[in-house]
Design a protein around this motif. Structure first.
Motif, PDB file in Angstrom:
ATOM      1  N   GLN A 124       0.865  -1.184   0.000  1.00  0.00           N
ATOM      2  CA  GLN A 124       0.000   0.000   0.000  1.00  0.00           C
ATOM      3  C   GLN A 124       0.896   1.227   0.000  1.00  0.00           C
ATOM      4  O   GLN A 124       1.583   1.502   0.973  1.00  0.00           O
ATOM      5  CB  GLN A 124      -0.917  -0.003   1.228  1.00  0.00           C
ATOM      6  CG  GLN A 124      -1.872   1.173   1.299  1.00  0.00           C
ATOM      7  CD  GLN A 124      -2.782   1.099   2.512  1.00  0.00           C
ATOM      8  OE1 GLN A 124      -3.269   0.036   2.887  1.00  0.00           O
ATOM      9  NE2 GLN A 124      -3.018   2.235   3.145  1.00  0.00           N
ATOM     10  N   ASN A 128      -4.323   5.950   3.622  1.00  0.00           N
ATOM     11  CA  ASN A 128      -5.742   6.272   3.468  1.00  0.00           C
ATOM     12  C   ASN A 128      -6.152   7.170   4.627  1.00  0.00           C
ATOM     13  O   ASN A 128      -6.703   6.719   5.622  1.00  0.00           O
ATOM     14  CB  ASN A 128      -6.582   4.994   3.456  1.00  0.00           C
ATOM     15  CG  ASN A 128      -6.419   4.211   2.172  1.00  0.00           C
ATOM     16  OD1 ASN A 128      -6.403   4.775   1.082  1.00  0.00           O
ATOM     17  ND2 ASN A 128      -6.288   2.905   2.287  1.00  0.00           N
ATOM     18  N   ASN A 134      -3.376   5.696   9.129  1.00  0.00           N
ATOM     19  CA  ASN A 134      -3.159   4.265   8.960  1.00  0.00           C
ATOM     20  C   ASN A 134      -1.949   3.835   9.769  1.00  0.00           C
ATOM     21  O   ASN A 134      -1.138   4.664  10.195  1.00  0.00           O
ATOM     22  CB  ASN A 134      -2.878   3.922   7.497  1.00  0.00           C
ATOM     23  CG  ASN A 134      -4.098   3.919   6.602  1.00  0.00           C
ATOM     24  OD1 ASN A 134      -3.961   3.786   5.394  1.00  0.00           O
ATOM     25  ND2 ASN A 134      -5.296   4.069   7.142  1.00  0.00           N
ATOM     26  N   GLY A 154      -7.568   0.996   5.957  1.00  0.00           N
ATOM     27  CA  GLY A 154      -8.666   1.609   5.224  1.00  0.00           C
ATOM     28  C   GLY A 154      -8.836   3.061   5.622  1.00  0.00           C
ATOM     29  O   GLY A 154      -7.894   3.719   6.069  1.00  0.00           O
ATOM     30  N   THR A 155     -10.075   3.541   5.511  1.00  0.00           N
ATOM     31  CA  THR A 155     -10.315   4.976   5.634  1.00  0.00           C
ATOM     32  C   THR A 155     -10.901   5.398   6.972  1.00  0.00           C
ATOM     33  O   THR A 155     -11.348   6.527   7.123  1.00  0.00           O
ATOM     34  CB  THR A 155     -11.258   5.446   4.510  1.00  0.00           C
ATOM     35  OG1 THR A 155     -12.456   4.652   4.534  1.00  0.00           O
ATOM     36  CG2 THR A 155     -10.598   5.306   3.152  1.00  0.00           C
ATOM     37  N   SER A 183     -12.371   0.661  10.639  1.00  0.00           N
ATOM     38  CA  SER A 183     -12.494   0.762   9.192  1.00  0.00           C
ATOM     39  C   SER A 183     -13.307  -0.389   8.616  1.00  0.00           C
ATOM     40  O   SER A 183     -13.145  -1.547   8.994  1.00  0.00           O
ATOM     41  CB  SER A 183     -11.116   0.782   8.538  1.00  0.00           C
ATOM     42  OG  SER A 183     -11.243   1.051   7.153  1.00  0.00           O
ATOM     43  N   THR A 184     -14.173  -0.057   7.668  1.00  0.00           N
ATOM     44  CA  THR A 184     -14.983  -1.065   6.977  1.00  0.00           C
ATOM     45  C   THR A 184     -14.396  -1.434   5.624  1.00  0.00           C
ATOM     46  O   THR A 184     -15.016  -2.163   4.855  1.00  0.00           O
ATOM     47  CB  THR A 184     -16.420  -0.549   6.775  1.00  0.00           C
ATOM     48  OG1 THR A 184     -16.385   0.674   6.016  1.00  0.00           O
ATOM     49  CG2 THR A 184     -17.096  -0.288   8.121  1.00  0.00           C
ATOM     50  N   ASN A 185     -13.212  -0.938   5.328  1.00  0.00           N
ATOM     51  CA  ASN A 185     -12.572  -1.248   4.045  1.00  0.00           C
ATOM     52  C   ASN A 185     -11.063  -1.283   4.222  1.00  0.00           C
ATOM     53  O   ASN A 185     -10.529  -0.860   5.239  1.00  0.00           O
ATOM     54  CB  ASN A 185     -12.955  -0.206   2.973  1.00  0.00           C
ATOM     55  CG  ASN A 185     -12.622   1.209   3.410  1.00  0.00           C
ATOM     56  OD1 ASN A 185     -11.481   1.538   3.719  1.00  0.00           O
ATOM     57  ND2 ASN A 185     -13.627   2.070   3.447  1.00  0.00           N
ATOM     58  N   GLY A 186     -10.390  -1.845   3.225  1.00  0.00           N
ATOM     59  CA  GLY A 186      -8.933  -1.781   3.199  1.00  0.00           C
ATOM     60  C   GLY A 186      -8.217  -2.653   4.206  1.00  0.00           C
ATOM     61  O   GLY A 186      -7.017  -2.481   4.424  1.00  0.00           O
ATOM     62  N   THR A 187      -8.928  -3.600   4.837  1.00  0.00           N
ATOM     63  CA  THR A 187      -8.301  -4.395   5.883  1.00  0.00           C
ATOM     64  C   THR A 187      -8.259  -5.882   5.541  1.00  0.00           C
ATOM     65  O   THR A 187      -7.194  -6.496   5.559  1.00  0.00           O
ATOM     66  CB  THR A 187      -9.034  -4.190   7.220  1.00  0.00           C
ATOM     67  OG1 THR A 187      -8.969  -2.786   7.572  1.00  0.00           O
ATOM     68  CG2 THR A 187      -8.404  -5.002   8.324  1.00  0.00           C
TER      69      THR A 187
END
Length: 208
Positions: A124, A128, A134, A154-155, A183-187
């Motif tokens: 990455q 984010n 992060n 994530g964000t 975070s609900t994304n990027g993990t």
């Protein structure tokens, strides 16, 4: 001392430079590790602009706000090398360990868009940073040269849970990082045991 996150480890983080600068940094997440030769590795964060890095270090100068510092001592307490690790924004120290080859693995937290904390081909390449930053992960050789570095996340919020984060290496020198996130994304990766956030305040995560 901010009282909210400064733990006992932060008391050992009182640092000064030749310019007379002394300070505590919020976040009592600094760490100590040893390698197979009984050398001692210390991870912390600093606002000092002098007396931290050794000659020829990976990063010899302070970059701004707060940087990580990584220091290696031998078993007799003589400093072998020391380096700053950071960029123009705030970085906080989270955890440190070593692998079976004596390489040094660290986790930190940051809030900036600079590529200075990542290596070419990193998993990455950018933070984010829409939420509260992060984590970043880096591997240094036993001589203190960075092998690789990457952002991870994530964000949404990772910062408030740094005290629960850690890093280890297995017998094959694979790297494992654990922590909490909102975070609900990027993990999670595709096909993971739990591919989505569970809906509570924060979920734990494990990454290899």
């Amino acid at each position: 001392v901010d009282g909210e996150r400064d733990g006992p480890a932060a008391r050992a983080g009182r640092r000064g430079g030749a310019d007379g600068e002394v300070g505590y940094l919020g976040g009592g997440y600094q760490g100590v590790a040893t390698d197979g030769l009984s050398n001692i590795l210390v991870l912390g964060a600093t606002i000092s602009t002098a007396t931290i890095a050794s000659a020829g270090a990976y990063q010899t100068t302070f970059a701004g706000v707060s940087d990580l510092m990584i220091v290696k001592f031998n078993s007799s307490g003589a400093r072998l090398w020391a380096t700053y690790y950071g960029d123009f924004a705030q970085e906080e120290a989270v955890a440190i360990t070593t692998d079976g080859s004596g390489n040094v693995l660290i986790v930190g937290w940051g809030l900036n868009e600079s590529p200075a904390l990542v290596s070419a081909g990193a998993y990455q390449s950018l933070c984010n940073c829409v939420g509260t930053g992060n984590i970043f992960i880096a591997k240094f050789t036993s001589a203190g040269i960075r092998d690789w570095g990457t952002w991870y996340g994530g964000t949404d919020n990772y910062h408030d849970f740094l005290a629960y984060s850690g890093i280890v290496a297995d017998n094959s020198n694979n790297v494992f990082v654990v922590g909490y996130t909102e975070s609900t994304n990027g993990t999670a990766s595709a096909g993971a045991y739990q591919p989505s956030h569970g809906g509570g305040l924060a979920d734990g995560f494990i990454v290899k």
